[in-house]
Design an enzyme around this catalytic site. Structure first.
Site, PDB file in Angstrom:
ATOM      1  N   ASP A   1       9.408   3.024   1.938  1.00  0.00           N
ATOM      2  CA  ASP A   1       8.191   3.756   2.282  1.00  0.00           C
ATOM      3  C   ASP A   1       7.966   3.628   3.784  1.00  0.00           C
ATOM      4  O   ASP A   1       7.405   2.637   4.263  1.00  0.00           O
ATOM      5  CB  ASP A   1       6.994   3.223   1.493  1.00  0.00           C
ATOM      6  CG  ASP A   1       5.732   4.048   1.777  1.00  0.00           C
ATOM      7  OD1 ASP A   1       5.725   4.834   2.742  1.00  0.00           O
ATOM      8  OD2 ASP A   1       4.744   3.890   1.026  1.00  0.00           O
TER       9      ASP A   1
ATOM     10  N   LYS B   1       2.498  11.054   7.068  1.00  0.00           N
ATOM     11  CA  LYS B   1       1.689  10.819   8.271  1.00  0.00           C
ATOM     12  C   LYS B   1       2.181  11.579   9.511  1.00  0.00           C
ATOM     13  O   LYS B   1       1.913  12.765   9.629  1.00  0.00           O
ATOM     14  CB  LYS B   1       1.534   9.319   8.511  1.00  0.00           C
ATOM     15  CG  LYS B   1       0.674   8.684   7.403  1.00  0.00           C
ATOM     16  CD  LYS B   1       0.088   7.348   7.756  1.00  0.00           C
ATOM     17  CE  LYS B   1      -0.994   6.962   6.760  1.00  0.00           C
ATOM     18  NZ  LYS B   1      -0.645   5.899   5.828  1.00  0.00           N
TER      19      LYS B   1
ATOM     20  N   PHE C   1       0.860  -1.186   0.000  1.00  0.00           N
ATOM     21  CA  PHE C   1       0.000   0.000   0.000  1.00  0.00           C
ATOM     22  C   PHE C   1       0.895   1.233   0.000  1.00  0.00           C
ATOM     23  O   PHE C   1       1.676   1.449   0.923  1.00  0.00           O
ATOM     24  CB  PHE C   1      -0.945   0.059   1.214  1.00  0.00           C
ATOM     25  CG  PHE C   1      -1.834   1.276   1.123  1.00  0.00           C
ATOM     26  CD1 PHE C   1      -3.020   1.232   0.394  1.00  0.00           C
ATOM     27  CD2 PHE C   1      -1.460   2.478   1.694  1.00  0.00           C
ATOM     28  CE1 PHE C   1      -3.811   2.368   0.257  1.00  0.00           C
ATOM     29  CE2 PHE C   1      -2.242   3.619   1.561  1.00  0.00           C
ATOM     30  CZ  PHE C   1      -3.421   3.564   0.838  1.00  0.00           C
TER      31      PHE C   1
HETATM   32  C1  LIG Z   1      -0.873   5.984   4.322  1.00  0.00           C
HETATM   33  C2  LIG Z   1       0.236   5.503   3.480  1.00  0.00           C
HETATM   34  C3  LIG Z   1       0.558   6.132   2.262  1.00  0.00           C
HETATM   35  C4  LIG Z   1      -0.288   7.219   1.655  1.00  0.00           C
HETATM   36  O1  LIG Z   1      -0.371   8.344   2.440  1.00  0.00           O
HETATM   37  P1  LIG Z   1      -1.520   9.432   2.147  1.00  0.00           P
HETATM   38  O2  LIG Z   1      -1.139  10.600   3.016  1.00  0.00           O
HETATM   39  O3  LIG Z   1      -2.822   8.819   2.556  1.00  0.00           O
HETATM   40  O4  LIG Z   1      -1.473   9.740   0.697  1.00  0.00           O
HETATM   41  C5  LIG Z   1       1.678   5.679   1.576  1.00  0.00           C
HETATM   42  N1  LIG Z   1       2.410   4.670   2.045  1.00  0.00           N
HETATM   43  C6  LIG Z   1       2.127   4.038   3.200  1.00  0.00           C
HETATM   44  C7  LIG Z   1       3.009   2.929   3.660  1.00  0.00           C
HETATM   45  C8  LIG Z   1       1.022   4.417   3.951  1.00  0.00           C
HETATM   46  O5  LIG Z   1       0.721   3.764   5.065  1.00  0.00           O
END
Ligand SMILES: *Cc1c(COP(=O)(O)O)cnc(C)c1O
Length: 402
Positions: A233, A262, A148
């Site tokens: 990520d 985040k 994700f």
């Molecule tokens: C939440 C998340 C994203 C996307 O972040 P948004 O601010 O919702 O666009 C990307 N990578 C990971 C691992 C995430 O948990």
């Protein structure tokens, strides 16, 4: 929609408005929050709940953390947005402090996690063509089953979740997707045209999936061997959640690019960034990438306070210590509905034999807000500022709900 047993008239009125006038792209629990404080939120009926989700780790430091609110207030009284057409006095310090936290040279700020991931993908391709020497339009980037990384058209192009992906084609080419945690599969996918490997050190949305020991190290080594960038990520895993600043630290791995988001915005503003050395981020020249809001004064002021808080090590330590307690208690739960417990630090994915949604709903009725991910996984990620007694209380409620 399933109703909680405690809905009141104001909850009903507001939920009806949401139901009728917002796109139904989420399936929220039937609670309408009016206020937040630390690890707790209060709904419009005055009921208090312990927040065991923390907005998917965007609220790692708790709701309205006093240090972060003070930093935001102070900046609100100065200047909030100038665009990158002009420099401002929070920008340089923010970039320098975030680069230092990551042990890297440079920062490229954006707003949301998905934008930071897009930025990392563009960086890898551009670096691949201009530095590595991959022939035009032949670059590939390796991603993983269960990934994700956000919701843009390119990112959903390599999603393996049909719900997230269906009906958004034609999809962006140039991605190879292999099973997560399988070293041989990764080795088979990487070649001379691979410019990046995009990896979550722990797969969050997949249900807090921790790779086998040694796997991140193997990803690092394969990237080094093939001259591909390791793009970590850490949008959800980073900034304290797993008991260290970055989840890559659990295997002493340093990626080429950190992708952050985040919690970087302190639960106040959306702030994301990628962080890398000059030989990588140096590929960008004026006009080649950007964002109107990326690196704005308010975002930088809040993120600088987040970085200062992380520099104390206090939040990482809380996550480690309370996380050990959380996992010990989870393993001691007296129930036959749990199939597996995964996670690290103050973060757990609980795999159930049945559906997780009814458990989230029962927990809500008991004063604990948690959310299922996919059908059968319950995810726990309380703010790192949670008190041990409150965590204890939540786990007693969880025992009851199960
Ligand atoms: C939440 C998340 C994203 C996307 O972040 P948004 O601010 O919702 O666009 C990307 N990578 C990971 C691992 C995430 O948990």
């Amino acid at each position: 929609m399933t109703e909680g047993s405690q809905t009141g008239p104001e909850t009903e009125r507001l939920r009806t408005l949401s139901e009728e006038h917002s796109a139904h792209n989420y399936h929220p629990l039937p609670v309408v929050i009016a206020e937040g404080d630390g690890a707790f939120v209060t709904d419009v009926e005055g009921r208090r709940y312990l927040d065991m989700l923390s907005a998917y780790s965007a609220v790692n430091f708790g709701h309205r953390n006093p240090r972060l609110v003070a930093a935001a207030r102070e900046q609100l009284d100065r200047v909030t947005l100038v665009s990158r057409a002009f420099d401002h006095d929070q920008f340089g310090p923010f970039c320098a402090e975030l680069a230092e936290l990551c042990g890297k040279d440079m920062v490229l700020p954006m707003n949301t996690g998905a934008e930071a991931v897009e930025t990392a993908l563009k960086t890898a391709r551009k670096w691949g063509y201009e530095v590595k020497g991959v022939p035009a339009d032949e670059a590939n980037i390796v991603t993983f089953v269960g990934n994700f990384h956000g919701r843009t058209t390119t990112i959903v192009s390599f999603s393996t979740d049909p719900v997230a992906k269906a009906s958004y084609g034609p999809y962006t080419p140039g991605f190879r997707t292999v099973p997560y945690g399988d070293e041989d599969a990764l080795r088979g996918a990487v070649d001379g045209s691979t410019v990046g490997v995009l990896v979550e050190p722990i797969q969050g949305e997949a249900g807090v999936v921790v790779p086998p020991p040694g796997y991140l190290r193997a990803v690092r080594d394969l990237c080094t061997e093939h001259g591909a960038l390791m793009l970590a990520d850490e949008v959800q895993t980073g900034l304290g959640r797993t008991g260290t600043t970055f989840a890559c630290e659990h295997e002493d791995v340093v990626p080429d690019v950190y992708i952050l988001g985040k919690a970087l915005g302190g639960g106040i503003v959306p702030v994301s960034a990628i962080v890398a050395d000059a030989d990588v981020l140096g590929v960008f020249k004026p006009g080649e990438h950007g964002s109107t809001f990326g690196g704005n004064p308010l975002a930088c002021a809040v993120a600088r306070e987040v970085i200062a808080m992380l520099n104390t090590g206090e939040y990482q330590a809380r996550s480690r210590e309370l996380g050990a307690y959380l996992h010990e208690r989870l393993h001691a739960l007296d129930t036959d509905t749990i199939r597996e417990i995964r996670g690290r630090g103050l973060w757990a994915g609980i795999e159930l034999n049945g559906l997780a949604r009814p458990v989230s709903e029962r927990l809500m009725d008991l004063g604990v807000l948690a959310k299922e991910t996919h059908d059968t996984t319950l995810r726990l990620a309380p703010p790192l500022v949670i008190e041990k007694k409150d965590l204890e209380w939540a786990l007693d409620r969880l025992q009851k709900a199960l």
